[in-house]
Design a protein around this motif. Structure first.
Motif, mmCIF file in Angstrom:
data_model
loop_
_atom_site.group_PDB
_atom_site.id
_atom_site.type_symbol
_atom_site.label_atom_id
_atom_site.label_comp_id
_atom_site.label_asym_id
_atom_site.label_seq_id
_atom_site.Cartn_x
_atom_site.Cartn_y
_atom_site.Cartn_z
ATOM 1 N N ALA A 18 -9.003 -48.783 110.356
ATOM 2 C CA ALA A 18 -10.291 -47.816 110.247
ATOM 3 C C ALA A 18 -11.531 -48.816 110.251
ATOM 4 C CB ALA A 18 -10.192 -46.972 108.900
ATOM 5 N N GLY A 19 -11.633 -49.940 109.670
ATOM 6 C CA GLY A 19 -12.728 -50.738 109.554
ATOM 7 C C GLY A 19 -13.298 -51.224 111.036
ATOM 8 N N GLY A 20 -11.865 -51.729 111.529
ATOM 9 C CA GLY A 20 -12.313 -52.176 113.016
ATOM 10 C C GLY A 20 -12.793 -51.100 114.245
ATOM 11 N N LEU A 21 -12.074 -49.968 113.888
ATOM 12 C CA LEU A 21 -12.664 -48.741 114.811
ATOM 13 C C LEU A 21 -13.901 -48.497 114.366
ATOM 14 C CD1 LEU A 21 -9.430 -46.580 114.804
ATOM 15 C CD2 LEU A 21 -10.403 -47.830 116.749
ATOM 16 N N THR A 22 -14.377 -48.568 113.224
ATOM 17 C CA THR A 22 -15.806 -48.050 112.804
ATOM 18 C C THR A 22 -16.675 -49.228 113.393
ATOM 19 O OG1 THR A 22 -15.085 -47.403 110.754
ATOM 20 C CG2 THR A 22 -17.428 -47.918 110.993
ATOM 21 N N LEU A 77 -20.696 -50.295 117.644
ATOM 22 C CA LEU A 77 -21.292 -51.191 118.775
ATOM 23 C C LEU A 77 -21.146 -50.530 120.073
ATOM 24 C CD1 LEU A 77 -20.321 -54.617 117.216
ATOM 25 C CD2 LEU A 77 -22.520 -53.304 117.089
ATOM 26 N N SER A 78 -20.462 -49.635 120.346
ATOM 27 C CA SER A 78 -19.878 -49.154 121.975
ATOM 28 C C SER A 78 -20.967 -48.549 122.424
ATOM 29 C CB SER A 78 -18.623 -48.790 121.900
ATOM 30 O OG SER A 78 -18.763 -47.346 121.267
ATOM 31 N N ASP A 79 -21.888 -47.954 121.871
ATOM 32 C CA ASP A 79 -22.919 -46.830 122.617
ATOM 33 C C ASP A 79 -23.959 -47.628 123.062
ATOM 34 O OD1 ASP A 79 -24.170 -47.387 120.099
ATOM 35 O OD2 ASP A 79 -24.528 -45.524 119.550
#
Length: 53
Positions: A32-36, A41-43
């Motif tokens: 969950a932390g990694g996906l957050t 940062l992906s946008d």
């Protein structure tokens, strides 16, 4: 008949199940932390939008 006699044995023994539960919770938390962080940062960062008059 005592309660201990009528109880069915667990599918996964407790000495294996509890450590697996702790590891599962740790992996879920790290995922969950990694996906957050990834989605944050992906946008491309902050997008400036001009106000319309």
């Amino acid at each position: 008949m005592t309660p201990a006699e009528s109880r069915t044995p667990p599918i996964i023994p407790p000495h294996i199940g509890w450590p697996l539960l702790v590891i599962l919770l740790l992996v879920m938390s790290l995922t969950a932390g990694g996906l957050t962080i990834y989605f944050a940062l992906s946008d491309g960062g902050v997008q400036l939008v001009e106000d319309a008059p």
